[in-house]
Design a protein around this motif. Structure first.
Motif, PDB file in Angstrom:
ATOM      1  N   LYS A 167      -6.490 -23.785  27.568  1.00  0.00           N
ATOM      2  CA  LYS A 167      -7.460 -24.845  27.267  1.00  0.00           C
ATOM      3  C   LYS A 167      -8.495 -24.413  26.242  1.00  0.00           C
ATOM      4  CE  LYS A 167      -7.285 -27.367  31.619  1.00  0.00           C
ATOM      5  NZ  LYS A 167      -8.065 -27.870  32.762  1.00  0.00           N
ATOM      6  N   ASP A 168      -8.776 -23.122  26.179  1.00  0.00           N
ATOM      7  CA  ASP A 168      -9.799 -22.633  25.258  1.00  0.00           C
ATOM      8  C   ASP A 168      -9.268 -22.432  23.841  1.00  0.00           C
ATOM      9  OD1 ASP A 168     -11.695 -22.610  27.285  1.00  0.00           O
ATOM     10  OD2 ASP A 168     -11.127 -20.576  27.885  1.00  0.00           O
ATOM     11  N   GLY A 169      -7.967 -22.468  23.665  1.00  0.00           N
ATOM     12  CA  GLY A 169      -7.381 -22.271  22.347  1.00  0.00           C
ATOM     13  C   GLY A 169      -7.614 -23.472  21.447  1.00  0.00           C
ATOM     14  N   ARG A 170      -7.553 -23.200  20.146  1.00  0.00           N
ATOM     15  CA  ARG A 170      -7.719 -24.254  19.145  1.00  0.00           C
ATOM     16  C   ARG A 170      -6.645 -24.075  18.089  1.00  0.00           C
ATOM     17  NH1 ARG A 170     -10.192 -25.956  22.650  1.00  0.00           N
ATOM     18  NH2 ARG A 170     -12.397 -26.327  22.851  1.00  0.00           N
ATOM     19  N   GLY A 171      -6.081 -25.182  17.645  1.00  0.00           N
ATOM     20  CA  GLY A 171      -5.026 -25.092  16.652  1.00  0.00           C
ATOM     21  C   GLY A 171      -5.278 -25.964  15.448  1.00  0.00           C
ATOM     22  N   GLN A 172      -4.465 -25.711  14.424  1.00  0.00           N
ATOM     23  CA  GLN A 172      -4.429 -26.542  13.233  1.00  0.00           C
ATOM     24  C   GLN A 172      -2.961 -26.739  12.879  1.00  0.00           C
ATOM     25  OE1 GLN A 172      -5.975 -23.238  12.436  1.00  0.00           O
ATOM     26  NE2 GLN A 172      -7.776 -23.944  13.544  1.00  0.00           N
ATOM     27  N   VAL A 173      -2.632 -27.938  12.407  1.00  0.00           N
ATOM     28  CA  VAL A 173      -1.282 -28.244  11.972  1.00  0.00           C
ATOM     29  C   VAL A 173      -1.347 -28.745  10.531  1.00  0.00           C
ATOM     30  CG1 VAL A 173      -1.308 -30.573  12.995  1.00  0.00           C
ATOM     31  CG2 VAL A 173       0.858 -29.452  12.551  1.00  0.00           C
ATOM     32  N   SER A 174      -0.400 -28.283   9.717  1.00  0.00           N
ATOM     33  CA  SER A 174      -0.352 -28.655   8.300  1.00  0.00           C
ATOM     34  C   SER A 174       1.071 -29.027   7.917  1.00  0.00           C
ATOM     35  CB  SER A 174      -0.814 -27.483   7.425  1.00  0.00           C
ATOM     36  OG  SER A 174      -2.140 -27.110   7.740  1.00  0.00           O
ATOM     37  N   THR A 175       1.198 -29.880   6.908  1.00  0.00           N
ATOM     38  CA  THR A 175       2.505 -30.275   6.409  1.00  0.00           C
ATOM     39  C   THR A 175       2.667 -29.884   4.950  1.00  0.00           C
ATOM     40  OG1 THR A 175       1.700 -32.470   5.788  1.00  0.00           O
ATOM     41  CG2 THR A 175       2.706 -32.240   7.977  1.00  0.00           C
ATOM     42  N   GLN A 176       3.912 -29.715   4.565  1.00  0.00           N
ATOM     43  CA  GLN A 176       4.268 -29.341   3.197  1.00  0.00           C
ATOM     44  C   GLN A 176       3.652 -30.300   2.180  1.00  0.00           C
ATOM     45  OE1 GLN A 176       8.521 -29.334   2.783  1.00  0.00           O
ATOM     46  NE2 GLN A 176       8.475 -29.439   0.571  1.00  0.00           N
ATOM     47  N   SER A 177       3.664 -31.593   2.477  1.00  0.00           N
ATOM     48  CA  SER A 177       3.162 -32.601   1.536  1.00  0.00           C
ATOM     49  C   SER A 177       1.647 -32.570   1.409  1.00  0.00           C
ATOM     50  CB  SER A 177       3.589 -33.997   1.987  1.00  0.00           C
ATOM     51  OG  SER A 177       2.906 -34.344   3.191  1.00  0.00           O
ATOM     52  N   GLY A 178       0.968 -31.984   2.388  1.00  0.00           N
ATOM     53  CA  GLY A 178      -0.485 -31.980   2.390  1.00  0.00           C
ATOM     54  C   GLY A 178      -1.083 -33.171   3.117  1.00  0.00           C
ATOM     55  N   VAL A 179      -0.245 -34.068   3.627  1.00  0.00           N
ATOM     56  CA  VAL A 179      -0.758 -35.209   4.382  1.00  0.00           C
ATOM     57  C   VAL A 179      -1.593 -34.711   5.563  1.00  0.00           C
ATOM     58  CG1 VAL A 179      -0.066 -37.144   5.871  1.00  0.00           C
ATOM     59  CG2 VAL A 179       1.024 -36.814   3.658  1.00  0.00           C
ATOM     60  N   LEU A 180      -1.121 -33.663   6.203  1.00  0.00           N
ATOM     61  CA  LEU A 180      -1.919 -32.981   7.216  1.00  0.00           C
ATOM     62  C   LEU A 180      -2.262 -31.609   6.661  1.00  0.00           C
ATOM     63  CD1 LEU A 180       0.099 -33.709  10.490  1.00  0.00           C
ATOM     64  CD2 LEU A 180      -1.922 -34.897   9.653  1.00  0.00           C
ATOM     65  N   ALA A 181      -3.531 -31.312   6.602  1.00  0.00           N
ATOM     66  CA  ALA A 181      -3.975 -30.007   6.126  1.00  0.00           C
ATOM     67  C   ALA A 181      -4.964 -29.455   7.146  1.00  0.00           C
ATOM     68  CB  ALA A 181      -4.625 -30.126   4.749  1.00  0.00           C
ATOM     69  N   GLU A 182      -4.488 -28.504   7.930  1.00  0.00           N
ATOM     70  CA  GLU A 182      -5.299 -27.885   8.974  1.00  0.00           C
ATOM     71  C   GLU A 182      -5.929 -28.935   9.885  1.00  0.00           C
ATOM     72  OE1 GLU A 182      -7.911 -24.977   7.210  1.00  0.00           O
ATOM     73  OE2 GLU A 182      -6.226 -23.866   6.376  1.00  0.00           O
ATOM     74  N   GLN A 183      -5.103 -29.927  10.245  1.00  0.00           N
ATOM     75  CA  GLN A 183      -5.553 -30.971  11.173  1.00  0.00           C
ATOM     76  C   GLN A 183      -5.723 -30.358  12.556  1.00  0.00           C
ATOM     77  OE1 GLN A 183      -6.261 -34.229  10.455  1.00  0.00           O
ATOM     78  NE2 GLN A 183      -6.864 -34.483  12.567  1.00  0.00           N
ATOM     79  N   PRO A 184      -6.881 -30.525  13.188  1.00  0.00           N
ATOM     80  CA  PRO A 184      -7.106 -29.883  14.479  1.00  0.00           C
ATOM     81  C   PRO A 184      -6.268 -30.490  15.600  1.00  0.00           C
ATOM     82  CG  PRO A 184      -8.988 -31.251  13.895  1.00  0.00           C
ATOM     83  CD  PRO A 184      -8.058 -31.264  12.726  1.00  0.00           C
ATOM     84  N   TYR A 185      -5.830 -29.607  16.493  1.00  0.00           N
ATOM     85  CA  TYR A 185      -5.184 -30.037  17.728  1.00  0.00           C
ATOM     86  C   TYR A 185      -5.431 -28.987  18.790  1.00  0.00           C
ATOM     87  CZ  TYR A 185      -1.108 -26.878  17.600  1.00  0.00           C
ATOM     88  OH  TYR A 185      -0.295 -25.792  17.622  1.00  0.00           O
ATOM     89  N   GLY A 186      -5.335 -29.404  20.023  1.00  0.00           N
ATOM     90  CA  GLY A 186      -5.546 -28.513  21.153  1.00  0.00           C
ATOM     91  C   GLY A 186      -5.540 -29.328  22.437  1.00  0.00           C
ATOM     92  N   PHE A 187      -6.005 -28.735  23.506  1.00  0.00           N
ATOM     93  CA  PHE A 187      -6.014 -29.411  24.801  1.00  0.00           C
ATOM     94  C   PHE A 187      -6.770 -30.732  24.716  1.00  0.00           C
ATOM     95  CE2 PHE A 187      -7.672 -30.462  28.950  1.00  0.00           C
ATOM     96  CZ  PHE A 187      -6.559 -30.318  29.768  1.00  0.00           C
ATOM     97  N   GLY A 188      -7.920 -30.716  24.070  1.00  0.00           N
ATOM     98  CA  GLY A 188      -8.753 -31.914  23.987  1.00  0.00           C
ATOM     99  C   GLY A 188      -8.110 -33.051  23.220  1.00  0.00           C
ATOM    100  N   THR A 189      -7.351 -32.739  22.178  1.00  0.00           N
ATOM    101  CA  THR A 189      -6.701 -33.802  21.400  1.00  0.00           C
ATOM    102  C   THR A 189      -5.427 -34.294  22.070  1.00  0.00           C
ATOM    103  OG1 THR A 189      -5.377 -32.313  20.009  1.00  0.00           O
ATOM    104  CG2 THR A 189      -7.595 -32.865  19.239  1.00  0.00           C
ATOM    105  N   ARG A 190      -4.880 -33.484  22.961  1.00  0.00           N
ATOM    106  CA  ARG A 190      -3.629 -33.851  23.615  1.00  0.00           C
ATOM    107  C   ARG A 190      -3.856 -34.560  24.939  1.00  0.00           C
ATOM    108  NH1 ARG A 190       1.475 -29.699  24.053  1.00  0.00           N
ATOM    109  NH2 ARG A 190       3.070 -31.308  23.811  1.00  0.00           N
ATOM    110  N   PHE A 191      -4.844 -34.131  25.703  1.00  0.00           N
ATOM    111  CA  PHE A 191      -5.034 -34.647  27.050  1.00  0.00           C
ATOM    112  C   PHE A 191      -6.368 -35.361  27.254  1.00  0.00           C
ATOM    113  CE2 PHE A 191      -2.140 -31.000  27.422  1.00  0.00           C
ATOM    114  CZ  PHE A 191      -1.035 -31.665  27.932  1.00  0.00           C
ATOM    115  N   GLU A 192      -7.234 -35.308  26.262  1.00  0.00           N
ATOM    116  CA  GLU A 192      -8.531 -35.971  26.331  1.00  0.00           C
ATOM    117  C   GLU A 192      -8.687 -36.812  25.069  1.00  0.00           C
ATOM    118  OE1 GLU A 192     -11.015 -32.527  26.792  1.00  0.00           O
ATOM    119  OE2 GLU A 192     -10.528 -32.306  28.915  1.00  0.00           O
ATOM    120  N   ASP A 193      -9.899 -37.147  24.700  1.00  0.00           N
ATOM    121  CA  ASP A 193     -10.127 -38.013  23.544  1.00  0.00           C
ATOM    122  C   ASP A 193     -10.785 -37.287  22.374  1.00  0.00           C
ATOM    123  OD1 ASP A 193      -9.034 -40.324  24.679  1.00  0.00           O
ATOM    124  OD2 ASP A 193     -10.898 -40.778  25.730  1.00  0.00           O
ATOM    125  N   ALA A 194     -10.579 -35.990  22.265  1.00  0.00           N
ATOM    126  CA  ALA A 194     -11.174 -35.235  21.162  1.00  0.00           C
ATOM    127  C   ALA A 194     -10.531 -35.654  19.837  1.00  0.00           C
ATOM    128  CB  ALA A 194     -10.983 -33.739  21.386  1.00  0.00           C
TER     129      ALA A 194
END
Length: 142
Positions: free
Chosen positions: A15-42
């Protein structure tokens, strides 16, 4: 063959971890994800949302091409994919992807449209992926 890539980085664990996801096209560039974005409303994204977007886009394009092949030249398709994440034992599983398409296609009857939509659902690459073999390459302490 066409290759597309995306990458994810996760710092910390659980739960304390924090992530970023990016795509080759740049549509997503270090978009945050983690427990809060998956199971809560972060703010940020989550894997299920990304799968839903990919499935909606893929199915809609497949249906568009099927309609064009049948000679239809004008219309509008709007698709929503709802990916369901459910508890399974100690973990979770994605149990389904519900596609819903609203269409305006001049000159097509309901039965023909339904048949083309079912074909697009079965044939789009993301539908196939959801039933595909998945491989894993890993490196520890790289």
């Amino acid at each position: 063959m066409i290759n597309r890539t995306a990458s994810a980085r996760y710092e910390g664990f659980g739960k304390d971890g924090r992530g970023q996801v990016s795509t080759q096209s740049g549509v997503l560039a270090e978009q945050p994800y983690g427990f809060g974005t998956r199971f809560e409303d972060a703010p940020g994204t989550n894997p299920e949302e990304l799968i839903a977007a990919a499935h909606a886009a893929c199915f809609t394009m497949a249906l568009s091409f099927a309609l064009a092949k049948e000679g239809f030249t004008d219309g509008t398709l709007e698709t929503t994919a709802k990916v369901k994440l459910e508890k399974e034992g100690e973990g979770f599983k994605v149990s389904r992807s519900d596609l819903s398409v609203d269409a305006r296609v001049d000159g097509i009857d309901e039965d023909r449209f339904a048949a083309l939509a079912e074909g697009a659902k079965a044939g789009c690459p993301i539908s196939k992926l959801l039933n595909a073999e998945i491989t894993l390459e890993h490196r520890l302490n790289a």
